[in-house]
Motif scaffolding. Structure first.
Motif, PDB file in Angstrom:
ATOM      1  N   TYR A 193      31.946  28.920  65.489  1.00  0.00           N
ATOM      2  CA  TYR A 193      32.342  27.520  65.753  1.00  0.00           C
ATOM      3  C   TYR A 193      31.839  26.580  64.612  1.00  0.00           C
ATOM      4  CZ  TYR A 193      32.526  22.883  67.884  1.00  0.00           C
ATOM      5  OH  TYR A 193      32.674  21.757  68.066  1.00  0.00           O
ATOM      6  N   MET A 202      31.880  22.372  63.291  1.00  0.00           N
ATOM      7  CA  MET A 202      32.546  21.081  63.609  1.00  0.00           C
ATOM      8  C   MET A 202      32.184  20.222  62.457  1.00  0.00           C
ATOM      9  SD  MET A 202      31.847  17.646  65.021  1.00  0.00           S
ATOM     10  CE  MET A 202      30.347  17.716  66.217  1.00  0.00           C
ATOM     11  N   GLN A 215      45.943  20.706  68.969  1.00  0.00           N
ATOM     12  CA  GLN A 215      45.366  22.072  68.986  1.00  0.00           C
ATOM     13  C   GLN A 215      46.248  23.144  68.044  1.00  0.00           C
ATOM     14  OE1 GLN A 215      43.767  23.421  72.569  1.00  0.00           O
ATOM     15  NE2 GLN A 215      42.853  21.660  73.360  1.00  0.00           N
ATOM     16  N   ASN A 251      32.190  33.744  69.981  1.00  0.00           N
ATOM     17  CA  ASN A 251      33.426  33.029  69.071  1.00  0.00           C
ATOM     18  C   ASN A 251      32.409  32.264  67.781  1.00  0.00           C
ATOM     19  OD1 ASN A 251      35.148  33.807  70.725  1.00  0.00           O
ATOM     20  ND2 ASN A 251      35.503  31.733  71.610  1.00  0.00           N
ATOM     21  N   GLU A 275      37.546  20.377  64.703  1.00  0.00           N
ATOM     22  CA  GLU A 275      36.624  21.581  65.351  1.00  0.00           C
ATOM     23  C   GLU A 275      37.374  22.890  64.879  1.00  0.00           C
ATOM     24  OE1 GLU A 275      34.893  20.695  69.480  1.00  0.00           O
ATOM     25  OE2 GLU A 275      36.733  19.309  69.068  1.00  0.00           O
ATOM     26  N   GLU A 317      37.380  26.915  65.725  1.00  0.00           N
ATOM     27  CA  GLU A 317      36.876  28.068  66.495  1.00  0.00           C
ATOM     28  C   GLU A 317      37.700  29.561  66.293  1.00  0.00           C
ATOM     29  OE1 GLU A 317      35.322  29.036  71.117  1.00  0.00           O
ATOM     30  OE2 GLU A 317      36.346  27.229  70.615  1.00  0.00           O
ATOM     31  N   ASN A 318      36.836  30.476  65.820  1.00  0.00           N
ATOM     32  CA  ASN A 318      37.466  31.875  65.565  1.00  0.00           C
ATOM     33  C   ASN A 318      37.065  32.742  66.904  1.00  0.00           C
ATOM     34  OD1 ASN A 318      38.495  31.319  63.068  1.00  0.00           O
ATOM     35  ND2 ASN A 318      36.942  32.193  62.213  1.00  0.00           N
ATOM     36  N   THR A 347      41.039  22.180  66.193  1.00  0.00           N
ATOM     37  CA  THR A 347      41.368  21.100  67.279  1.00  0.00           C
ATOM     38  C   THR A 347      40.931  19.750  66.123  1.00  0.00           C
ATOM     39  OG1 THR A 347      40.656  22.207  69.051  1.00  0.00           O
ATOM     40  CG2 THR A 347      40.760  19.699  69.055  1.00  0.00           C
ATOM     41  N   GLY A 358      42.381  32.024  65.689  1.00  0.00           N
ATOM     42  CA  GLY A 358      41.427  30.913  65.689  1.00  0.00           C
ATOM     43  C   GLY A 358      42.180  29.782  66.250  1.00  0.00           C
ATOM     44  N   VAL A 371      34.646  30.382  59.140  1.00  0.00           N
ATOM     45  CA  VAL A 371      35.134  29.159  60.002  1.00  0.00           C
ATOM     46  C   VAL A 371      34.492  28.002  59.368  1.00  0.00           C
ATOM     47  CG1 VAL A 371      32.823  29.577  61.449  1.00  0.00           C
ATOM     48  CG2 VAL A 371      34.856  28.327  62.574  1.00  0.00           C
TER      49      VAL A 371
END
Length: 257
Positions: free
Chosen positions: A252, A254, A141, A250, A239, A241-242, A167, A164, A216
């Motif tokens: 997101y 992926m 992360q 948030n 992944e 994420e903000n 991952t 953000g 993102v």
């Protein structure tokens, strides 16, 4: 002691293989050797093996014994050796060991050169098999900063930005390092993060983020392009994420391939 019954070795007649049996949530001291220096940490382990249909149970104490005897710093290669050792101790055809731990990386602020430490959450899992090819999975992360391209395009004064997290999960060769993944993600964002910054550094990172706005979606794609071109990676999932600064939710994205 020789007269004590060994109940785990008794036969079982239900004819069902247990895919994974073992221990979870075992915290143990560990060492990690990164690009900077060796550091101590605490790792949380999950250790399991496949149990044949004819056996009643596994030997739980041998999992702890295997980990206690493990003296190497954590790495993909050393985790592979630990997992193979566990399979040998328990005479298992399949064994799995996963662990999660925190490391720190020394970072210099861009202008003042002030030093500080950034923490990163790492994960590793090795899946050993005598019948199929063994697999190593890594995860990390990475906290980053992003600035909204839309906000920049429509606003007369500034643009909203936020922290953000990226991952990254990969199936990789044992020579891939976490540092490679961290630097790959940080270079894909509007700006990387620092624990310590002077005023001159705040000006520099704020302007850097303003010059490199990313949605993102952009962040996820930027990372995916670099993972896709890496020869040591067989599979990946990224992944992004903000933690939005002007929304109560948030953002997101992926990508898995």
């Amino acid at each position: 002691m020789q007269g004590l019954p060994d109940t785990q070795n008794e036969p079982d007649h239900r004819e069902i293989v247990i895919d994974r049996v073992g221990i979870r949530e075992l915290r143990y001291p560990a060492r990690y050797v990164g690009a900077d220096e060796e550091q101590s940490t605490v790792a949380k382990y999950e250790m399991t093996v496949e149990l044949p249909a004819h056996l009643k149970g596994t030997h739980m104490s041998r999992f702890v014994e295997a980990l206690h005897d493990f003296k190497e710093p954590l790495s993909g290669a050393s985790l592979a050796r630990l997992t193979e050792s566990l399979a040998s101790r328990l005479q298992a055809e399949r064994a799995y060991i996963g662990c999660e731990f925190t490391i720190f990386r020394k970072k210099e602020a861009p202008v003042s050169r002030m030093e500080s430490l950034m923490d990163y959450e790492l994960g590793m899992e090795y899946r050993y098999s005598t019948k199929e090819e063994s697999q190593l999975f890594l995860s990390v992360q990475i906290p980053v900063a992003t600035l909204c391209p839309c906000s920049k395009a429509i606003s007369e004064r500034g643009a909203h930005n936020q922290r953000g997290v990226v991952t990254i999960s990969v199936e990789a060769s044992t020579d891939l390092t976490f540092e490679e993944l961290i630097e790959l993600a940080e270079s894909s964002a509007s700006c990387e993060l620092y624990a310590g910054l002077k005023r001159s550094d705040e000006k520099a990172v704020t302007e850097r983020a303003y010059d490199q706005p990313v949605f993102v979606e952009d962040l996820a794609r930027n990372v995916a392009v670099k993972l896709k071109s890496h020869q040591g990676i067989m599979w990946y999932r990224v992944e992004a994420e903000n933690f939005e600064s002007i929304h109560h939710h948030n953002a997101y994205a992926m990508i898995e391939a």
